[in-house]
Enzyme design. Structure first.
Site, mmCIF file in Angstrom:
data_model
loop_
_atom_site.group_PDB
_atom_site.id
_atom_site.type_symbol
_atom_site.label_atom_id
_atom_site.label_comp_id
_atom_site.label_asym_id
_atom_site.label_seq_id
_atom_site.Cartn_x
_atom_site.Cartn_y
_atom_site.Cartn_z
ATOM 1 N N THR A 1 0.888 -1.287 0.062
ATOM 2 C CA THR A 1 -0.015 -0.078 -0.143
ATOM 3 C C THR A 1 0.901 1.337 -0.092
ATOM 4 O O THR A 1 0.427 2.375 0.208
ATOM 5 C CB THR A 1 -0.950 0.174 1.312
ATOM 6 N N HIS B 1 3.194 -4.676 9.451
ATOM 7 C CA HIS B 1 1.799 -4.861 8.678
ATOM 8 C C HIS B 1 0.852 -5.511 9.297
ATOM 9 O O HIS B 1 -0.245 -5.918 9.208
ATOM 10 C CB HIS B 1 2.196 -5.828 7.441
ATOM 11 N N GLY C 1 4.503 2.442 -8.866
ATOM 12 C CA GLY C 1 4.107 3.432 -7.966
ATOM 13 C C GLY C 1 2.944 4.485 -8.490
ATOM 14 O O GLY C 1 2.739 5.252 -7.899
ATOM 15 N N ARG D 1 8.042 -1.067 -8.252
ATOM 16 C CA ARG D 1 7.527 -1.544 -9.379
ATOM 17 C C ARG D 1 7.305 -0.383 -10.418
ATOM 18 O O ARG D 1 7.947 0.365 -11.357
ATOM 19 C CB ARG D 1 6.388 -2.528 -9.592
#
Length: 390
Positions: free
Chosen positions: A133, A192, A355, A353
Site C-alpha cells: 500500500t 503490517h 508506484g 515497480r
C-alpha cells in the site's frame, strides 16, 4: 534464549529477555555489542545483505500432490499453527487464519513472536500498513522527516541504503532474529500487523501510529506482481499465481494479512476514536498533494517544519529525496538485499515497480474493478470510511 531486543534507557542499554516458555521475563543490561550510530548500523546491514544477494529467493519444491511449496523449518509456533484454519489459495505456501486474518506460515510465525516478545517504548512512532500500500514511501518520508536535524539531504542514509534498512519491521526484526538492537535515536518502527493483533505494549503505552492505505484494486495488482517476482525463474508462474485466481481469493478476503477491508477498518476506527494517536492517510491523497500531506505527517509525528525550513524549501527537498524515481534508481535498491538473515530475504528492487495509481486497469476489466469496489464498500459500510469518496 529466544531474543535479545534492546533500546537505550537512561543511558544504559537494556533488553527484554523472554524464555521459550514465556514464563521468565525480566530486564537486564544487554550483553551484546552496541551500534555506534545509524549510519554505521545501516552500512553494516547493507554490506551483509549485498553479500547474500544470490540467496534472495525462497526455496520452492513440488509437494506430493504436485503443487509448488516453499520449504520452511519447524518453529516454536508450528504446533499452534497446525491447529488453525488453513487455505491453499496461493498454492506456494498455506494461509492460516489467526485472530480473524490470513497469513502465510512464515509471516504468522514472525507475528506470533512479535506479540510475545516486542516491548514498545513510549516515544515509539509506529508506521502501519497493509502489504503493498506504499509502505516503502511512507518509511522514507517518516525517516527523512524525523532525522533531518541529524543529516542534511545530501548525507541522508536514504541515499546509500533503503527505507527498510532505516525503519525496521517489528515482526521481521523482532520475530525472526536472535538479536536486534534498535538505534536509540530512531523512534520509528513499521508493521503490517492488523490493529487488533498489535503487540499489547504499543497501545498500552499510547504510541503514535500512522496508517497508510491504498485503492484495493491497485493493492491486489501490486501484491500479485510482488508474489510472482519472488518465485524462481523457469517455472510456470500462472500455474499457482494467476491473476484470475488471485482476484477471486482477494475478493473473498483470502490474502496475506487479509481481508484487506478489515485491516483498513481496524485502523480507521482507531483513528476516529483516538485522532491524537492514530493518523490515517491515503496513498492517492499523498500522490495528489504530496507537500501538504508531508507537512501533516511531520506535525503528527512531532517534527513540524519551522518557518525557516519552509522558506528554505526543506519540505520539497524531502519530497524529492523520497520520490519513487529517486529511491528506485539508487544503487542500494538495484544491488542490495532485504533481510538476508531471515526467511524474508529478497532483492530490494522487488519493492519498486511503478508506484502509479490506477494501474489495475491494465490487469483486469472494469467489471472486475466494479465488483471489487462493491465488495469493499459493502464490507466498510457503517464505518464512515470509503475508498470511493474524495
Amino acid at each position: 534464549m529466544d531474543l535479545v531486543y534492546g533500546r537505550i534507557v537512561n543511558g544504559v542499554p537494556t533488553n527484554v529477555i523472554t524464555s521459550q516458555s514465556s514464563k521468565n521475563i525480566g530486564v537486564r543490561p544487554m550483553l551484546v555489542p552496541q551500534w555506534g550510530g545509524s549510519q554505521q548500523r545501516v552500512s553494516s546491514i547493507v554490506q551483509l545483505r549485498q553479500s547474500r544477494l544470490n540467496k534472495a529467493l525462497p526455496l520452492v519444491h513440488e509437494d506430493k500432490e504436485g503443487g509448488p511449496q516453499i520449504s520452511l523449518p519447524q518453529s516454536n509456533y508450528s504446533e499452534l499453527i497446525s491447529t488453525l484454519p488453513a487455505r491453499n489459495d496461493w498454492k506456494f505456501m498455506p494461509l492460516h487464519q489467526y485472530q480473524g486474518f490470513w497469513y502465510f506460515t512464515v509471516y504468522l510465525e514472525a507475528l506470533l513472536a512479535a506479540q510475545e516478545k516486542f516491548q514498545a517504548q513510549p516515544d515509539d512512532l509506529v508506521l502501519c500498513t497493509y502489504p503493498k500500500t506504499g509502505t516503502t514511501w511512507l518509511k522514507a518520508l517518516a525517516f527523512a522527516i524525523t532525522t533531518r536535524s541529524r543529516y542534511s539531504i545530501s548525507e541522508s542514509p536514504l541515499l546509500t541504503s533503503t527505507p527498510h534498512d532505516c525503519v525496521p519491521f517489528l515482526e521481521v526484526e523482532i520475530g525472526t532474529k536472535k538479536a536486534c538492537i534498535r538505534d536509540p535515536e530512531n523512534p520509528l518502527v513499521a508493521t503490517h500487523i492488523p490493529y487488533g493483533s498489535l503487540p499489547t505494549s504499543i497501545t498500552a503505552l499510547g504510541c503514535k501510529m500512522v496508517y497508510f492505505c491504498r485503492d484495493p484494486k491497485d493493492v491486489l495488482v501490486s501484491m500479485w506482481h510482488f508474489l510472482r517476482a519472488r518465485l524462481p525463474e523457469g517455472i510456470d508462474k500462472d500455474a499457482y499465481c494467476s491473476m484470475d485466481d488471485s482476484f477471486e481469493s482477494f475478493c473473498e478476503g483470502i490474502a496475506l494479512n487479509g481481508p484487506y477491508w478489515d485491516h483498513v477498518a481496524g485502523y480507521w476506527k482507531a483513528s476516529q476514536e483516538h485522532p491524537e494517536k492514530v493518523l490515517f492517510l491515503k496513498y492517492e491523497d499523498l500522490k495528489e498533494d504530496t507537500v501538504s500531506n508531508v507537512r501533516k505527517l511531520a506535525d503528527f509525528l512531532g517534527y513540524p517544519f519551522t518557518p525557516e525550513e519552509e522558506r528554505q524549501g526543506v519540505v520539497q527537498e524531502i519530497v524529492d529525496l523520497c520520490s519513487f524515481e529517486n529511491l528506485k534508481n539508487l544503487k542500494a535498491t538495484k544491488d542490495g538485499v532485504y533481510s538476508s538473515d531471515s526467511p524474508f530475504i529478497m532483492k530490494n528492487s522487488l519493492f519498486y515497480r511503478k508506484g502509479n495509481s490506477g494501474d489495475w486497469k491494465n490487469y483486469f476489466t472494469e467489471e472486475m474493478g466494479a465488483r471489487l469496489d462493491q465488495i469493499v464498500e459493502q464490507k466498510l459500510s457503517g464505518s464512515g470510511f470509503s475508498f470511493l469518496s474524495r
